[in-house]
Design a protein around this motif. Sequence first.
Motif, PDB file in Angstrom:
ATOM      1  N   LEU A  19      38.940   3.911-118.580  1.00  0.00           N
ATOM      2  CA  LEU A  19      39.434   2.842-119.442  1.00  0.00           C
ATOM      3  C   LEU A  19      39.544   3.306-120.889  1.00  0.00           C
ATOM      4  O   LEU A  19      40.471   2.904-121.596  1.00  0.00           O
ATOM      5  CB  LEU A  19      38.519   1.620-119.338  1.00  0.00           C
ATOM      6  N   SER A  20      38.637   4.154-121.325  1.00  0.00           N
ATOM      7  CA  SER A  20      38.749   4.713-122.674  1.00  0.00           C
ATOM      8  C   SER A  20      40.013   5.550-122.784  1.00  0.00           C
ATOM      9  O   SER A  20      40.715   5.515-123.805  1.00  0.00           O
ATOM     10  CB  SER A  20      37.518   5.575-122.996  1.00  0.00           C
ATOM     11  N   GLU A  43      33.593  -2.826-118.898  1.00  0.00           N
ATOM     12  CA  GLU A  43      33.767  -1.498-119.500  1.00  0.00           C
ATOM     13  C   GLU A  43      34.900  -1.488-120.522  1.00  0.00           C
ATOM     14  O   GLU A  43      34.850  -0.753-121.502  1.00  0.00           O
ATOM     15  CB  GLU A  43      34.043  -0.448-118.417  1.00  0.00           C
ATOM     16  N   LEU A  44      35.941  -2.307-120.282  1.00  0.00           N
ATOM     17  CA  LEU A  44      37.053  -2.338-121.237  1.00  0.00           C
ATOM     18  C   LEU A  44      36.577  -2.832-122.598  1.00  0.00           C
ATOM     19  O   LEU A  44      37.031  -2.332-123.634  1.00  0.00           O
ATOM     20  CB  LEU A  44      38.185  -3.222-120.716  1.00  0.00           C
ATOM     21  N   GLU A  45      35.684  -3.793-122.618  1.00  0.00           N
ATOM     22  CA  GLU A  45      35.154  -4.276-123.897  1.00  0.00           C
ATOM     23  C   GLU A  45      34.475  -3.138-124.654  1.00  0.00           C
ATOM     24  O   GLU A  45      34.633  -2.998-125.877  1.00  0.00           O
ATOM     25  CB  GLU A  45      34.175  -5.413-123.658  1.00  0.00           C
ATOM     26  N   THR A  46      33.736  -2.299-123.928  1.00  0.00           N
ATOM     27  CA  THR A  46      33.095  -1.142-124.556  1.00  0.00           C
ATOM     28  C   THR A  46      34.131  -0.155-125.063  1.00  0.00           C
ATOM     29  O   THR A  46      34.012   0.386-126.169  1.00  0.00           O
ATOM     30  CB  THR A  46      32.161  -0.448-123.549  1.00  0.00           C
ATOM     31  N   ALA A  47      35.182   0.076-124.265  1.00  0.00           N
ATOM     32  CA  ALA A  47      36.237   1.012-124.668  1.00  0.00           C
ATOM     33  C   ALA A  47      36.996   0.529-125.895  1.00  0.00           C
ATOM     34  O   ALA A  47      37.537   1.335-126.658  1.00  0.00           O
ATOM     35  CB  ALA A  47      37.206   1.231-123.505  1.00  0.00           C
ATOM     36  N   LEU A  48      37.027  -0.792-126.105  1.00  0.00           N
ATOM     37  CA  LEU A  48      37.744  -1.380-127.243  1.00  0.00           C
ATOM     38  C   LEU A  48      36.869  -1.538-128.483  1.00  0.00           C
ATOM     39  O   LEU A  48      37.326  -2.075-129.492  1.00  0.00           O
ATOM     40  CB  LEU A  48      38.304  -2.751-126.857  1.00  0.00           C
ATOM     41  N   LYS A  49      35.645  -1.086-128.411  1.00  0.00           N
ATOM     42  CA  LYS A  49      34.723  -1.243-129.536  1.00  0.00           C
ATOM     43  C   LYS A  49      35.307  -0.644-130.814  1.00  0.00           C
ATOM     44  O   LYS A  49      35.829   0.463-130.819  1.00  0.00           O
ATOM     45  CB  LYS A  49      33.385  -0.566-129.216  1.00  0.00           C
TER      46      LYS A  49
END
Length: 209
Positions: A19-20, A43-49
Amino acid sequence: MTLIMDIAKIDGGTALDRLSGIVHTYPSMWKGTVIDVGCRTRELETALKGRQVSYVGVDVDPTAGVVADLGDRLPFEDRSAEVVTAFDVLEHTDDIYRGFSELCRVAREDILITLPNCYEVRTRVRHLRGKPISGKYGLPTAPPGDRHRWFFSLDEARKFVRNSAREHGWRVTDERALIGPKFQRIGWAVCRWPNLLCANYLARLQPGR
């Protein structure tokens, strides 16, 4: 449109790595409200940090921010999010056509979809050896909590996405073969024989026919 190899460097092979890589592949897309359908463990929320977005995670799991089933109706107004994602989720729905139409209804600017390729070489080898494909298929002795409802090739996935997008006033503007670290060195072969070597298909949709 030619299918191309994912240009992002997916080094670790985890869900977050993938996703990152997708986020970095489309750097200017992420703005406004992002609805992540089938968010799992976000995981997408983490990748969009670090990006200026309003993230909304949707899943059938009761721990999700919004509990909803893509196979039914998403609890959002028409065109209520700049970006809607559905990573490896449509194949879990009983009605994949209705699920696709819901993504098109809720999104305003971009839709990102990934779908598995069940005709990829490793799956074919497992069939030949009489081995199960994964826990998402087969006939378990007890009712499973979740499973894939659809079994299709990459070619079929591309036709489905293109035709369904056109029916709903969207168009596919980018297609990619998502490959993990083991296939990075043979990216040229993945692009030439995607139905055999590409495990996952990624499509970007934008408004307009």
